[in-house]
Design a protein around this motif. Structure first.
Motif, PDB file in Angstrom:
ATOM      1  N   LYS A  16       0.915  -1.276  -0.036  1.00  0.00           N
ATOM      2  CA  LYS A  16      -0.184  -0.050  -0.082  1.00  0.00           C
ATOM      3  C   LYS A  16       0.701   1.218  -0.169  1.00  0.00           C
ATOM      4  O   LYS A  16       0.345   2.252  -0.556  1.00  0.00           O
ATOM      5  CB  LYS A  16      -1.043  -0.059   1.187  1.00  0.00           C
ATOM      6  CG  LYS A  16      -2.155  -1.029   1.139  1.00  0.00           C
ATOM      7  CD  LYS A  16      -3.228  -1.053   2.206  1.00  0.00           C
ATOM      8  CE  LYS A  16      -2.470  -1.437   3.338  1.00  0.00           C
ATOM      9  NZ  LYS A  16      -1.862  -2.872   3.451  1.00  0.00           N
ATOM     10  N   SER A  17       1.980   1.207   0.611  1.00  0.00           N
ATOM     11  CA  SER A  17       2.952   2.218   0.645  1.00  0.00           C
ATOM     12  C   SER A  17       3.348   2.776  -0.722  1.00  0.00           C
ATOM     13  O   SER A  17       3.514   3.928  -1.087  1.00  0.00           O
ATOM     14  CB  SER A  17       4.155   2.222   1.751  1.00  0.00           C
ATOM     15  OG  SER A  17       3.341   2.233   3.006  1.00  0.00           O
ATOM     16  N   THR A  18       3.881   1.713  -1.356  1.00  0.00           N
ATOM     17  CA  THR A  18       4.465   1.707  -2.511  1.00  0.00           C
ATOM     18  C   THR A  18       3.108   2.385  -3.537  1.00  0.00           C
ATOM     19  O   THR A  18       3.841   2.993  -4.390  1.00  0.00           O
ATOM     20  CB  THR A  18       4.881   0.317  -3.222  1.00  0.00           C
ATOM     21  OG1 THR A  18       5.883  -0.153  -2.272  1.00  0.00           O
ATOM     22  CG2 THR A  18       5.528   0.313  -4.562  1.00  0.00           C
ATOM     23  N   MET A  20       0.911   4.214  -2.764  1.00  0.00           N
ATOM     24  CA  MET A  20       0.570   5.541  -2.480  1.00  0.00           C
ATOM     25  C   MET A  20       1.557   6.382  -3.092  1.00  0.00           C
ATOM     26  O   MET A  20       1.499   7.648  -3.371  1.00  0.00           O
ATOM     27  CB  MET A  20       0.467   5.704  -0.798  1.00  0.00           C
ATOM     28  CG  MET A  20       0.291   7.085  -0.515  1.00  0.00           C
ATOM     29  SD  MET A  20      -1.540   7.971  -0.950  1.00  0.00           S
ATOM     30  CE  MET A  20      -2.225   6.793   0.392  1.00  0.00           C
ATOM     31  N   GLY A  21       2.775   6.004  -3.007  1.00  0.00           N
ATOM     32  CA  GLY A  21       3.940   6.732  -3.651  1.00  0.00           C
ATOM     33  C   GLY A  21       3.635   7.115  -5.107  1.00  0.00           C
ATOM     34  O   GLY A  21       4.068   8.027  -5.706  1.00  0.00           O
ATOM     35  N   ASP A  32      -2.942   9.057   4.146  1.00  0.00           N
ATOM     36  CA  ASP A  32      -2.593   7.648   4.683  1.00  0.00           C
ATOM     37  C   ASP A  32      -3.371   7.464   6.110  1.00  0.00           C
ATOM     38  O   ASP A  32      -3.393   8.447   6.961  1.00  0.00           O
ATOM     39  CB  ASP A  32      -1.218   7.689   4.828  1.00  0.00           C
ATOM     40  CG  ASP A  32      -0.938   6.159   5.353  1.00  0.00           C
ATOM     41  OD1 ASP A  32      -1.607   5.118   4.984  1.00  0.00           O
ATOM     42  OD2 ASP A  32       0.277   5.716   5.928  1.00  0.00           O
ATOM     43  N   ASN A  33      -3.938   6.270   6.212  1.00  0.00           N
ATOM     44  CA  ASN A  33      -4.683   5.960   7.535  1.00  0.00           C
ATOM     45  C   ASN A  33      -5.811   6.793   7.726  1.00  0.00           C
ATOM     46  O   ASN A  33      -5.928   7.334   8.813  1.00  0.00           O
ATOM     47  CB  ASN A  33      -3.816   5.825   8.684  1.00  0.00           C
ATOM     48  CG  ASN A  33      -4.182   5.127   9.743  1.00  0.00           C
ATOM     49  OD1 ASN A  33      -5.090   4.444   9.568  1.00  0.00           O
ATOM     50  ND2 ASN A  33      -3.659   5.302  10.951  1.00  0.00           N
TER      51      ASN A  33
END
Length: 287
Positions: A16-18, A20-21, A32-33
């Motif tokens: 998910k972080s990838t 979002m980037g 986020d969150n």
């Protein structure tokens, strides 16, 4: 312009972080969150501004007890004119365990199962099963690296295999220092200098007279063409490696004349192929 909201959710460690980037790179306003119970009120505020036509929110098991509210919020968000898509990122248990061991990060439910990551992952998937069923797109990242995930998101969100690259052209003066953010530094001090033409001295490369003067010389035209060939060759290679931004810094002595003209010329060329092209002149009019 159609308003779009993308909700990124799924299993911990699925990327998910990838994702979002990547969304930030292609122009989404990302949070986020986001607690689901606040989502509709938050988007209502954003909907009043044209600056937030593309929004992305990450919601995961950190908000595990309010997923029903997430689905309710999505219904309300559509009333604000947003086209909403849910993208669920999944990963098999074996790969999830491997990723947690590599990163040594704590699973959100590790304490609930006395540190057992396997039990935590199983429980997490049970919680998320209903949301997974409601997702518009499910991406299994078990055998997917960051580049492949980027390509898949490109297909989903940009409707095809559109290549994404943020290109920034910058002019500067060597007498004021080389920009630290530059990926490539191009020196055009070898070209005839408009500064020594009295009628052009107090003008800049943004002025037609200076621009025309810079490119009135065969060596300037040839240098520009060689740079374009070189950079057109490099950009797809950087995309292939997962790079989403590149900064070309073009320098002359003071950063007012030759470098400005070249930065503008490169921006004009790149803008014919790429959507996200920008230019700035760091030392323009700086004495």
């Amino acid at each position: 312009m159609e308003k779009e909201l993308v909700v990124i959710t799924g299993v911990s460690g699925a990327g998910k972080s990838t994702a979002m980037g990547f969304l930030e790179d292609v122009g989404y306003y990302c949070i986020d969150n986001m607690p689901p119970e606040l989502m509709s009120a938050f988007v209502k505020v954003l909907s009043k501004s044209e600056e937030y036509n593309k929004v992305a929110l990450v919601c995961d098991v950190r908000s595990s007890h309010v997923f029903e509210r997430l689905l309710e919020s999505i219904g309300k968000i559509r009333e604000y004119g947003y086209n909403v898509r849910i993208i669920y990122l999944d990963v098999n248990d074996k790969e999830a365990l491997k990723r947690y061991k590599l990163t040594r990060r704590k699973h959100p439910f590790a304490d609930k199962f006395n540190g057992s990551i396997q039990n935590a992952i199983t429980y997490e998937k049970e919680i998320l099963s209903r949301l997974r069923a409601r997702a518009d797109h499910v991406i299994d990242t078990s055998d997917t690296d960051a580049l492949k995930l980027r390509e898949r998101l490109t297909q989903i969100l940009l409707e095809g295999n559109t290549e994404v690259m943020n290109i920034h052209c910058m002019s500067f003066g060597f007498k004021h220092g080389i920009p630290s953010e530059a990926d490539f530094v191009i020196d055009v001090r070898c070209l005839p200098n408009p500064y020594w033409v009295e009628s052009l001295r107090n003008k800049t490369g943004l002025d037609k007279e200076v621009y025309d003067y810079v490119f009135a010389f065969d060596q300037s035209k040839e240098l520009l063409n060689k740079l374009i060939d070189f950079l057109d060759f490099l950009n797809p290679l950087y995309i292939k490696e997962g790079k989403s931004q590149i900064v070309f810094a073009i320098g002359c002595t003071g950063g007012n004349h030759r470098s400005v003209a070249f930065a503008e010329a490169l921006k004009s060329h790149f803008s014919k192929k790429w959507d996200n092209v920008s230019v700035n002149h760091r030392d323009l009019d700086r004495k």
